[in-house]
Scaffold this motif. Sequence first.
Motif, PDB file in Angstrom:
ATOM      1  N   SER A 170     -16.029 -34.665  20.554  1.00 27.54           N
ATOM      2  CA  SER A 170     -16.572 -35.763  19.754  1.00 27.54           C
ATOM      3  C   SER A 170     -15.511 -36.310  18.812  1.00 27.54           C
ATOM      4  O   SER A 170     -15.461 -37.524  18.557  1.00 27.54           O
ATOM      5  CB  SER A 170     -17.805 -35.309  18.963  1.00 27.54           C
ATOM      6  N   SER A 198     -21.600 -28.634   8.437  1.00 28.45           N
ATOM      7  CA  SER A 198     -20.921 -28.591   9.733  1.00 28.45           C
ATOM      8  C   SER A 198     -20.639 -27.143  10.066  1.00 28.45           C
ATOM      9  O   SER A 198     -20.923 -26.233   9.268  1.00 28.45           O
ATOM     10  CB  SER A 198     -19.629 -29.415   9.698  1.00 28.45           C
ATOM     11  N   ALA A 216     -20.812 -38.138   6.270  1.00 25.04           N
ATOM     12  CA  ALA A 216     -19.631 -37.405   6.737  1.00 25.04           C
ATOM     13  C   ALA A 216     -19.906 -35.913   6.787  1.00 25.04           C
ATOM     14  O   ALA A 216     -20.577 -35.355   5.916  1.00 25.04           O
ATOM     15  CB  ALA A 216     -18.454 -37.681   5.814  1.00 25.04           C
ATOM     16  N   ASP A 217     -19.360 -35.250   7.813  1.00 24.31           N
ATOM     17  CA  ASP A 217     -19.230 -33.803   7.764  1.00 24.31           C
ATOM     18  C   ASP A 217     -17.777 -33.494   7.399  1.00 24.31           C
ATOM     19  O   ASP A 217     -17.043 -34.390   6.975  1.00 24.31           O
ATOM     20  CB  ASP A 217     -19.683 -33.143   9.065  1.00 24.31           C
ATOM     21  N   THR A 225     -15.871 -38.913  11.154  1.00 24.72           N
ATOM     22  CA  THR A 225     -17.308 -39.140  10.993  1.00 24.72           C
ATOM     23  C   THR A 225     -17.616 -40.242   9.980  1.00 24.72           C
ATOM     24  O   THR A 225     -18.700 -40.822  10.006  1.00 24.72           O
ATOM     25  CB  THR A 225     -18.040 -37.847  10.586  1.00 24.72           C
ATOM     26  N   SER A 226     -16.671 -40.524   9.071  1.00 22.05           N
ATOM     27  CA  SER A 226     -16.850 -41.633   8.118  1.00 22.05           C
ATOM     28  C   SER A 226     -15.495 -42.291   7.849  1.00 22.05           C
ATOM     29  O   SER A 226     -15.093 -42.470   6.692  1.00 22.05           O
ATOM     30  CB  SER A 226     -17.475 -41.140   6.806  1.00 22.05           C
TER      31      SER A 226
END
Length: 306
Positions: A189, A250, A283-284, A290-291
Amino acid sequence: MGPTEHGTGRGGAFTPAHSQGEPAIARTRDGRELYYQRLAGPAGAEAVPTVVFEGGLAAGRSYWAPVQAALTDVAPTVVYDRSGLGRSPAAPAGVSRRLHTLAEDLGDLLDHLGPEGPYVLVGHSWGGPLVRLAAAARPARVAGLVLVDPSDEACDLLFQPSMRRAERVGQLATVLMARMGLLGRAYRSLTAALPPDAAADMRAEGYTVAMTRTRGRELEDAAGDLRALLENPPGLAGLPVTVVSAGRTSVGMPESVRERATVSHAFRARQSPHGRHVVLPEADHMVLTTSAAELAEEVRRLVVSL
């Protein structure tokens, strides 16, 4: 057309051959080579600081690509590989990979780029204390810091025996998965969030057995490195510091760990007279992918304020 040129885009703007910029080599004080890429900013960017990105534990340059792409209109950016990561040859066995020597290597890269700067240093995870040390060594050339979900000595969890056990288990699992060719699948991912060229680099370079050796060396005495920061805090001479925390849990960061890490981040921001602490709710720990847009906005906010 040279080997690293791609041509001109709309309006005659230069388009680099690689989304992360032109490749080059810097040398450390003991002669090691550090591979880096520089992405030019907008016209007139000579008047703004260059943003230099520092990765987390055993993390090379590639995963910064989305953040770099979002900053092309504000500042030049530089990403690089520490020794033993990506395209930088591994350091000899006798050369320390402890935190203070990694910071010296970053300092050598900055010397190569231009000893006077100015620079904004952005460090993720283990790169957070690393950029603080590099900035403290030569604060006059650093305009500000962005610490991205950083490891921080203010978080007492980092000194507990359970953390050492987790480090050992994590390293064994990482080595095993790399040897079986499965490590890239665990991070697919992350790789999928990158531009195609950076993703190809990540698949080729980021999940190798050689990387796991470097990871082990960087983990040699993480607790000792953090304890040294407690005993001798890096002096940042009032530099503006933005600390970005992830808002989501996470792997390896359940809610209890997440909360205490975020508290340590708020503390770190308060140590600067120009400190800012922000939590990115979506976000993680891998904030960079993720961000990415929100993180880039925090970097932009700091750069334009200088």
